[in-house]
Motif scaffolding. Structure first.
Motif, PDB file in Angstrom:
ATOM      1  N   LEU A  69       0.828  -1.199   0.000  1.00  0.00           N
ATOM      2  CA  LEU A  69       0.000   0.000   0.000  1.00  0.00           C
ATOM      3  C   LEU A  69       0.864   1.250   0.000  1.00  0.00           C
ATOM      4  CD1 LEU A  69      -2.706  -1.174   2.556  1.00  0.00           C
ATOM      5  CD2 LEU A  69      -2.887  -1.104   0.067  1.00  0.00           C
ATOM      6  N   SER A  70       0.231   2.402  -0.172  1.00  0.00           N
ATOM      7  CA  SER A  70       0.974   3.639  -0.363  1.00  0.00           C
ATOM      8  C   SER A  70       1.346   4.353   0.926  1.00  0.00           C
ATOM      9  CB  SER A  70       0.161   4.598  -1.246  1.00  0.00           C
ATOM     10  OG  SER A  70      -0.079   4.019  -2.506  1.00  0.00           O
ATOM     11  N   ASN A  71       0.640   4.060   2.014  1.00  0.00           N
ATOM     12  CA  ASN A  71       0.924   4.768   3.256  1.00  0.00           C
ATOM     13  C   ASN A  71       2.287   4.371   3.812  1.00  0.00           C
ATOM     14  OD1 ASN A  71      -1.554   6.069   3.244  1.00  0.00           O
ATOM     15  ND2 ASN A  71      -2.559   4.387   4.317  1.00  0.00           N
ATOM     16  N   ILE A  72       2.971   5.338   4.417  1.00  0.00           N
ATOM     17  CA  ILE A  72       4.307   5.089   4.949  1.00  0.00           C
ATOM     18  C   ILE A  72       4.279   3.955   5.975  1.00  0.00           C
ATOM     19  CG2 ILE A  72       6.161   6.080   6.365  1.00  0.00           C
ATOM     20  CD1 ILE A  72       5.596   8.750   4.964  1.00  0.00           C
ATOM     21  N   GLY A  73       3.286   3.992   6.862  1.00  0.00           N
ATOM     22  CA  GLY A  73       3.202   2.968   7.896  1.00  0.00           C
ATOM     23  C   GLY A  73       3.033   1.578   7.313  1.00  0.00           C
ATOM     24  N   ASP A  74       2.249   1.468   6.245  1.00  0.00           N
ATOM     25  CA  ASP A  74       2.034   0.165   5.614  1.00  0.00           C
ATOM     26  C   ASP A  74       3.326  -0.373   5.015  1.00  0.00           C
ATOM     27  OD1 ASP A  74      -0.771   0.017   6.129  1.00  0.00           O
ATOM     28  OD2 ASP A  74      -1.088   1.469   4.531  1.00  0.00           O
ATOM     29  N   VAL A  75       4.103   0.508   4.397  1.00  0.00           N
ATOM     30  CA  VAL A  75       5.371   0.079   3.807  1.00  0.00           C
ATOM     31  C   VAL A  75       6.346  -0.347   4.901  1.00  0.00           C
ATOM     32  CG1 VAL A  75       7.368   0.825   2.470  1.00  0.00           C
ATOM     33  CG2 VAL A  75       5.075   1.475   1.750  1.00  0.00           C
ATOM     34  N   ILE A  76       6.377   0.411   5.997  1.00  0.00           N
ATOM     35  CA  ILE A  76       7.272   0.062   7.101  1.00  0.00           C
ATOM     36  C   ILE A  76       6.922  -1.309   7.661  1.00  0.00           C
ATOM     37  CG2 ILE A  76       7.935   0.686   9.468  1.00  0.00           C
ATOM     38  CD1 ILE A  76       7.522   3.639   8.560  1.00  0.00           C
ATOM     39  N   LEU A  77       5.633  -1.591   7.799  1.00  0.00           N
ATOM     40  CA  LEU A  77       5.220  -2.896   8.313  1.00  0.00           C
ATOM     41  C   LEU A  77       5.523  -4.020   7.328  1.00  0.00           C
ATOM     42  CD1 LEU A  77       1.821  -1.929   9.966  1.00  0.00           C
ATOM     43  CD2 LEU A  77       3.855  -2.759  11.130  1.00  0.00           C
ATOM     44  N   THR A  78       5.801  -3.677   6.068  1.00  0.00           N
ATOM     45  CA  THR A  78       6.159  -4.675   5.073  1.00  0.00           C
ATOM     46  C   THR A  78       7.647  -5.017   5.116  1.00  0.00           C
ATOM     47  OG1 THR A  78       4.424  -3.763   3.639  1.00  0.00           O
ATOM     48  CG2 THR A  78       5.977  -5.244   2.588  1.00  0.00           C
ATOM     49  N   THR A  79       8.462  -4.185   5.758  1.00  0.00           N
ATOM     50  CA  THR A  79       9.918  -4.397   5.715  1.00  0.00           C
ATOM     51  C   THR A  79      10.351  -5.758   6.241  1.00  0.00           C
ATOM     52  OG1 THR A  79      10.173  -3.166   7.800  1.00  0.00           O
ATOM     53  CG2 THR A  79      10.512  -1.951   5.751  1.00  0.00           C
ATOM     54  N   PRO A  80       9.715  -6.344   7.286  1.00  0.00           N
ATOM     55  CA  PRO A  80      10.139  -7.692   7.687  1.00  0.00           C
ATOM     56  C   PRO A  80       9.942  -8.723   6.578  1.00  0.00           C
ATOM     57  CG  PRO A  80       8.879  -6.669   9.445  1.00  0.00           C
ATOM     58  CD  PRO A  80       8.734  -5.796   8.244  1.00  0.00           C
ATOM     59  N   VAL A  81       8.880  -8.557   5.768  1.00  0.00           N
ATOM     60  CA  VAL A  81       8.653  -9.465   4.637  1.00  0.00           C
ATOM     61  C   VAL A  81       9.774  -9.295   3.612  1.00  0.00           C
ATOM     62  CG1 VAL A  81       7.062 -10.078   2.773  1.00  0.00           C
ATOM     63  CG2 VAL A  81       6.164  -9.375   5.004  1.00  0.00           C
ATOM     64  N   ILE A  82      10.127  -8.042   3.331  1.00  0.00           N
ATOM     65  CA  ILE A  82      11.185  -7.771   2.350  1.00  0.00           C
ATOM     66  C   ILE A  82      12.501  -8.399   2.787  1.00  0.00           C
ATOM     67  CG2 ILE A  82      12.522  -5.943   1.230  1.00  0.00           C
ATOM     68  CD1 ILE A  82      10.063  -4.099   1.670  1.00  0.00           C
ATOM     69  N   THR A  83      12.880  -8.176   4.039  1.00  0.00           N
ATOM     70  CA  THR A  83      14.166  -8.694   4.518  1.00  0.00           C
ATOM     71  C   THR A  83      14.168 -10.217   4.568  1.00  0.00           C
ATOM     72  OG1 THR A  83      13.429  -8.402   6.817  1.00  0.00           O
ATOM     73  CG2 THR A  83      14.688  -6.617   5.833  1.00  0.00           C
ATOM     74  N   PHE A  84      13.041 -10.822   4.955  1.00  0.00           N
ATOM     75  CA  PHE A  84      12.960 -12.284   5.010  1.00  0.00           C
ATOM     76  C   PHE A  84      13.147 -12.889   3.619  1.00  0.00           C
ATOM     77  CE2 PHE A  84      10.468 -16.177   4.548  1.00  0.00           C
ATOM     78  CZ  PHE A  84      11.041 -16.969   5.530  1.00  0.00           C
ATOM     79  N   LEU A  85      12.433 -12.343   2.631  1.00  0.00           N
ATOM     80  CA  LEU A  85      12.542 -12.878   1.275  1.00  0.00           C
ATOM     81  C   LEU A  85      13.940 -12.672   0.701  1.00  0.00           C
ATOM     82  CD1 LEU A  85       9.099 -11.762  -0.217  1.00  0.00           C
ATOM     83  CD2 LEU A  85       9.807 -14.096   0.347  1.00  0.00           C
ATOM     84  N   ALA A  86      14.531 -11.509   0.996  1.00  0.00           N
ATOM     85  CA  ALA A  86      15.873 -11.233   0.480  1.00  0.00           C
ATOM     86  C   ALA A  86      16.906 -12.185   1.087  1.00  0.00           C
ATOM     87  CB  ALA A  86      16.255  -9.779   0.776  1.00  0.00           C
ATOM     88  N   ARG A  87      16.705 -12.546   2.357  1.00  0.00           N
ATOM     89  CA  ARG A  87      17.602 -13.508   2.993  1.00  0.00           C
ATOM     90  C   ARG A  87      17.388 -14.925   2.435  1.00  0.00           C
ATOM     91  NH1 ARG A  87      16.384 -10.997   8.269  1.00  0.00           N
ATOM     92  NH2 ARG A  87      18.156  -9.741   8.927  1.00  0.00           N
TER      93      ARG A  87
END
Length: 224
Positions: free
Chosen positions: A180-198
Motif C-alpha cells: 500500500l501507499s501509506n508510509i506505515g504500511d510500507v514500514i510494516l512490510t519491511t520484515p517481509v522484504i528482509t525475510f525474502l531477500a535472505r
C-alpha cells in the motif's frame, strides 16, 4: 507520552550511563522538543527534530543502542532497521500495531479500568481522567531497559536489515512485492522484504508502492 516523562527518562539514562540521548521528530514536534530540553535534568540531549529525512532517520535509528517511542511510524522505522525498540502503548493495541522488526523489543502498555485497546473514542467516550499513556512512568521504562541489559555494550546487529544486504552480480529470479501507499504500511512490510531477500539472496527484489513511501526504500540495499 508526556514531554516531561521523556525529559525525566533522558535524565535517568544520562545518570545511568554515558550514552548520548538524541531527540527525533518532525517539524511539528519542535515545540515539544524544546519543552523536553528545558525539563531534562543533568542531561543535554541532541535535538534533531525537524532536521532529518525519513532515510536519515532510519540510519540514525540503525546506529542507536535502543529507541524509545510511542506507537508511531518512526517506531516501525526503528524496528525495521533491526534496532532494539522500547514501545509505549495506551489506546492502541501492540498485538495489532506493535513493532515487527528483527531486533529485540520491549512493550510497555497501560489500559485504564473499564477501557480496552484499541480505543477509538466516540460520543460519550472521553479519555479517562487518570490519563492513559501518562500512567507509564519513566522509572518503569528505565527498569525495563535495565532488565533487558540494554545499557551494556551493544554488539549490534551483524546485518542491519534495511542497509547491509550485499549486492550480487548474478541474479537468479525476480521477486515483486506490491504494498500500500501509506508510509506505515510500507514500514510494516519491511520484515517481509528482509525475510525474502535472505531466503533468496540471488533474486532481485522490486517494490511497488506510492510516492510518499518510496524514499524509505530507494536507498535500501535489500531492494533492487
Amino acid at each position: 507520552w508526556p514531554a516531561e516523562h521523556f525529559a525525566k527518562l533522558a535524565g535517568l539514562i544520562c545518570a545511568k550511563s554515558k550514552m548520548t540521548v538524541v531527540l527525533t521528530g518532525g517539524r511539528q514536534d519542535q515545540g515539544l522538543a524544546r519543552q523536553m530540553m528545558a525539563s531534562a535534568l543533568n542531561c543535554r540531549p541532541v535535538d534533531l527534530t525537524g532536521r532529518t529525512s525519513l532515510g536519515e532517520l532510519a540510519v540514525i535509528f540503525s546506529r542507536a543502542s535502543f529507541v524509545v517511542s510511542g506507537d508511531s511510524g518512526p517506531m516501525h522505522i526503528a524496528s525495521g532497521t533491526g534496532t532494539r525498540v522500547a514501545a509505549l502503548f495506551g489506546p492502541t493495541d501492540p498485538e495489532l500495531t506493535g513493532p515487527r522488526g528483527t531486533g529485540e523489543k520491549i512493550i510497555l502498555s497501560f489500559v485504564p479500568k473499564g477501557y480496552k485497546s484499541p480505543w477509538y473514542g466516540g460520543p460519550g467516550r472521553n479519555l479517562p481522567a487518570e490519563g492513559w499513556l501518562s500512567q507509564i512512568t519513566p522509572e518503569q521504562v528505565l527498569n525495563a531497559l535495565e532488565e533487558k541489559g540494554w545499557f551494556q555494550k551493544n554488539s549490534k546487529h551483524a546485518d542491519v536489515p534495511l542497509f547491509s544486504r550485499p549486492k550480487r552480480n548474478e541474479k537468479k529470479g525476480h521477486i515483486l512485492i506490491v504494498t500500500l501507499s501509506n508510509i506505515g504500511d510500507v514500514i510494516l512490510t519491511t520484515p517481509v522484504i528482509t525475510f525474502l531477500a535472505r531466503q533468496y539472496p540471488k533474486s532481485s527484489v522490486t517494490i511497488v508502492c506510492g510516492p510518499k513511501a518510496a524514499p524509505l526504500l530507494e536507498n535500501s540495499h535489500w531492494v533492487d
